[in-house]
Design a protein around this motif. Structure first.
Motif, PDB file in Angstrom:
ATOM      1  N   VAL A   1       0.843  -1.168   0.000  1.00 17.01           N
ATOM      2  CA  VAL A   1       0.000   0.000   0.000  1.00 17.01           C
ATOM      3  C   VAL A   1       0.890   1.234   0.000  1.00 17.01           C
ATOM      4  O   VAL A   1       1.942   1.265   0.658  1.00 17.01           O
ATOM      5  N   ASN A   2       0.485   2.221  -0.746  1.00 17.03           N
ATOM      6  CA  ASN A   2       1.262   3.438  -0.898  1.00 17.03           C
ATOM      7  C   ASN A   2       0.921   4.414   0.233  1.00 17.03           C
ATOM      8  O   ASN A   2      -0.239   4.574   0.609  1.00 17.03           O
ATOM      9  N   LEU A   3       1.964   5.052   0.788  1.00 21.91           N
ATOM     10  CA  LEU A   3       1.741   6.022   1.853  1.00 21.91           C
ATOM     11  C   LEU A   3       0.941   7.212   1.359  1.00 21.91           C
ATOM     12  O   LEU A   3       0.075   7.738   2.083  1.00 21.91           O
ATOM     13  N   LEU A   4       1.184   7.626   0.149  1.00 22.44           N
ATOM     14  CA  LEU A   4       0.407   8.732  -0.413  1.00 22.44           C
ATOM     15  C   LEU A   4      -1.066   8.357  -0.546  1.00 22.44           C
ATOM     16  O   LEU A   4      -1.954   9.186  -0.332  1.00 22.44           O
ATOM     17  N   ASN A   5      -1.326   7.101  -0.867  1.00 17.19           N
ATOM     18  CA  ASN A   5      -2.708   6.639  -0.982  1.00 17.19           C
ATOM     19  C   ASN A   5      -3.420   6.704   0.368  1.00 17.19           C
ATOM     20  O   ASN A   5      -4.616   7.019   0.441  1.00 17.19           O
ATOM     21  N   LEU A   6      -2.668   6.423   1.435  1.00 19.06           N
ATOM     22  CA  LEU A   6      -3.268   6.520   2.774  1.00 19.06           C
ATOM     23  C   LEU A   6      -3.617   7.967   3.098  1.00 19.06           C
ATOM     24  O   LEU A   6      -4.644   8.242   3.730  1.00 19.06           O
ATOM     25  N   VAL A   7      -2.760   8.894   2.670  1.00 19.13           N
ATOM     26  CA  VAL A   7      -3.052  10.308   2.892  1.00 19.13           C
ATOM     27  C   VAL A   7      -4.291  10.735   2.111  1.00 19.13           C
ATOM     28  O   VAL A   7      -5.154  11.468   2.612  1.00 19.13           O
ATOM     29  N   LEU A   8      -4.394  10.263   0.886  1.00 21.43           N
ATOM     30  CA  LEU A   8      -5.577  10.599   0.079  1.00 21.43           C
ATOM     31  C   LEU A   8      -6.856  10.003   0.672  1.00 21.43           C
ATOM     32  O   LEU A   8      -7.936  10.572   0.518  1.00 21.43           O
ATOM     33  N   MET A   9      -6.731   8.863   1.334  1.00 19.16           N
ATOM     34  CA  MET A   9      -7.907   8.278   2.009  1.00 19.16           C
ATOM     35  C   MET A   9      -8.410   9.217   3.090  1.00 19.16           C
ATOM     36  O   MET A   9      -9.629   9.389   3.272  1.00 19.16           O
ATOM     37  N   ARG A  10      -7.476   9.829   3.825  1.00 20.37           N
ATOM     38  CA  ARG A  10      -7.881  10.802   4.835  1.00 20.37           C
ATOM     39  C   ARG A  10      -8.660  11.943   4.198  1.00 20.37           C
ATOM     40  O   ARG A  10      -9.695  12.374   4.726  1.00 20.37           O
ATOM     41  N   LEU A  11      -8.180  12.415   3.078  1.00 17.29           N
ATOM     42  CA  LEU A  11      -8.839  13.534   2.417  1.00 17.29           C
ATOM     43  C   LEU A  11     -10.200  13.127   1.858  1.00 17.29           C
ATOM     44  O   LEU A  11     -11.102  13.951   1.758  1.00 17.29           O
ATOM     45  N   ARG A  12     -10.345  11.866   1.463  1.00 15.33           N
ATOM     46  CA  ARG A  12     -11.637  11.381   0.941  1.00 15.33           C
ATOM     47  C   ARG A  12     -12.563  10.900   2.067  1.00 15.33           C
ATOM     48  O   ARG A  12     -13.610  10.334   1.807  1.00 15.33           O
ATOM     49  N   LYS A  13     -12.153  11.138   3.309  1.00 16.87           N
ATOM     50  CA  LYS A  13     -12.943  10.759   4.500  1.00 16.87           C
ATOM     51  C   LYS A  13     -13.169   9.262   4.569  1.00 16.87           C
ATOM     52  O   LYS A  13     -14.267   8.779   4.884  1.00 16.87           O
ATOM     53  N   VAL A  14     -12.128   8.515   4.244  1.00 14.12           N
ATOM     54  CA  VAL A  14     -12.134   7.066   4.365  1.00 14.12           C
ATOM     55  C   VAL A  14     -11.164   6.677   5.471  1.00 14.12           C
ATOM     56  O   VAL A  14     -10.062   7.239   5.558  1.00 14.12           O
ATOM     57  N   SER A  15     -11.578   5.744   6.314  1.00 16.91           N
ATOM     58  CA  SER A  15     -10.727   5.321   7.425  1.00 16.91           C
ATOM     59  C   SER A  15      -9.574   4.455   6.896  1.00 16.91           C
ATOM     60  O   SER A  15      -9.801   3.327   6.445  1.00 16.91           O
ATOM     61  N   PRO A  16      -8.318   4.965   6.936  1.00 24.03           N
ATOM     62  CA  PRO A  16      -7.191   4.152   6.464  1.00 24.03           C
ATOM     63  C   PRO A  16      -6.991   2.884   7.275  1.00 24.03           C
ATOM     64  O   PRO A  16      -6.611   1.844   6.732  1.00 24.03           O
ATOM     65  N   SER A  17      -7.253   2.958   8.598  1.00 23.63           N
ATOM     66  CA  SER A  17      -7.079   1.773   9.443  1.00 23.63           C
ATOM     67  C   SER A  17      -8.035   0.659   9.028  1.00 23.63           C
ATOM     68  O   SER A  17      -7.664  -0.514   9.008  1.00 23.63           O
ATOM     69  N   LEU A  18      -9.272   1.027   8.675  1.00 18.55           N
ATOM     70  CA  LEU A  18     -10.234   0.017   8.247  1.00 18.55           C
ATOM     71  C   LEU A  18      -9.783  -0.649   6.952  1.00 18.55           C
ATOM     72  O   LEU A  18      -9.838  -1.878   6.821  1.00 18.55           O
ATOM     73  N   VAL A  19      -9.311   0.154   6.009  1.00 14.65           N
ATOM     74  CA  VAL A  19      -8.879  -0.391   4.729  1.00 14.65           C
ATOM     75  C   VAL A  19      -7.653  -1.283   4.897  1.00 14.65           C
ATOM     76  O   VAL A  19      -7.584  -2.404   4.380  1.00 14.65           O
ATOM     77  N   VAL A  20      -6.644  -0.781   5.647  1.00 15.82           N
ATOM     78  CA  VAL A  20      -5.402  -1.539   5.829  1.00 15.82           C
ATOM     79  C   VAL A  20      -5.664  -2.835   6.588  1.00 15.82           C
ATOM     80  O   VAL A  20      -5.175  -3.915   6.212  1.00 15.82           O
ATOM     81  N   ASN A  21      -6.450  -2.762   7.674  1.00 17.19           N
ATOM     82  CA  ASN A  21      -6.744  -3.968   8.456  1.00 17.19           C
ATOM     83  C   ASN A  21      -7.521  -4.988   7.630  1.00 17.19           C
ATOM     84  O   ASN A  21      -7.283  -6.192   7.725  1.00 17.19           O
TER      85      ASN A  21
END
Length: 328
Positions: A40-60
């Motif tokens: 998983v890309n770190l930048l993609n995790l940052v964009l998830m924050r901006l799209r109001k998506v929980s990165p922890s939920l996606v990664v887990n």
């Protein structure tokens, strides 16, 4: 004083900036994903924050699915999350289906979840069939005896029919209809009591699970009770109704007879009044006959003798008539 506060404010600002940086850049999640073998890309995790998506939920979710041998991309999980789906239940359902060798892909699982059904519960029902108890179903055999039957329906979820398929209520309604039809076609209630499996075979043969989200495995008649004698009750009610109709018709005839009798009495009174009126004209006619010379004294006496003779004959023929004549 100001020089002593500035280092403290700088430390507090640095701590706040560090927390904000760690929140925006979830390095710990990225590091955990790398250790778990999830790319998983770190930048993609940052964009998830901006799209109001929980990165922890996606990664887990990606970690759990990868460990279970499933290949699910972060984009698919994020899309389902943004659509309002329950990501955790979908991942759990996919893992359970894979372990139970049930064909279920991510697209179908998300479609079932977005349709409002519990996809994980559906997989569980596919693995462990559910028993549905029907409410008491009352039906009447041809001999008029009511039977009350209860059935246990064993069903298994049909994964491919969960989207758009009917639910348990439809299954219960169809089974109840089949029970009513089978009992209603029986010649007598004893036939059903002797062979309750006849109901199960007939209902199963109708294909009641077509178009539903379940597959019927078996239908077992749990209990059959004898209810009321509906045929006798209907006959009794019909007899009472016929009796009321007969009484009404008899009362109608009696009323008509009474009316006819009163009408005849009125006519008799009218006729008697005419007779009396006619008799009142006799003395006037006799007086007129005397004046005109058409009636003599001897004729009058002769008529009186005839009347007296007639009264005597009537008194001899009918005892008591003399007293009646005197009363007149």
């Amino acid at each position: 004083m100001e020089s002593s506060l500035s280092p403290i404010l700088m430390i507090i600002g640095a701590i706040v900036a560090l927390f904000l940086l760690l929140y925006i850049l979830p390095v710990n999640l990225w590091f955990t994903a790398q250790l778990s073998g999830v790319k998983v890309n770190l930048l993609n995790l940052v964009l998830m924050r901006l799209r109001k998506v929980s990165p922890s939920l996606v990664v887990n979710s990606m970690i759990i699915s990868t460990k279970a041998g499933l290949n699910i991309s972060s984009n698919d999980i994020e899309t389902h999350y943004l659509a309002g789906g329950n990501v955790n239940k979908v991942i759990k359902a996919l893992i359970s289906a894979d372990k139970a060798n049930i064909p279920l892909d991510f697209k179908l699982a998300t479609a079932i979840d977005l349709a409002g059904r519990d996809v994980f519960d559906a997989v569980q029902i596919s693995v462990n069939p559910r028993v549905i108890n029907t409410p008491p179903v009352a039906a009447v055999a041809k001999d008029g005896i009511q039977l009350i039957a209860k059935a246990r329906v064993t069903v298994r979820a049909n994964i491919n029919q969960l989207v758009g398929g009917a639910g348990e209520e439809t299954i219960l309604a169809r089974v109840g209809e089949g029970i009513v039809t089978t009992i209603g076609s029986a010649v007598n209630h004893k036939e059903v009591l002797e062979n309750p499996d006849k109901i199960s075979k007939t209902v199963l043969g109708k294909g009641l699970d077509s178009g539903t989200a379940f597959e019927i495995l078996s239908i077992d008649i749990a209990d059959i009770d004898i209810g009321e004698n509906i045929g006798a009750k209907l006959q009794t009610d019909q007899a009472e109704a016929d009796l009321k109709v007969a009484n009404a018709r008899a009362e109608e005839r009696r009323a008509m007879a009474v009316a006819s009798e009163q009408e005849m009495k009125a006519k008799a009174q009218e006729a008697r009044a005419k007779v009396i009126e006619a008799e009142s004209q006799i003395p006037l006619a006799m007086a007129e006959a005397f004046r005109s010379g058409n009636l003599g004294v001897m004729d009058y006496y002769k008529m009186q003798n005839i009347q007296a003779d007639t009264d005597m004959r009537e008194s001899i023929a009918k005892p008591g008539a003399e007293n009646k004549g005197k009363n007149k």
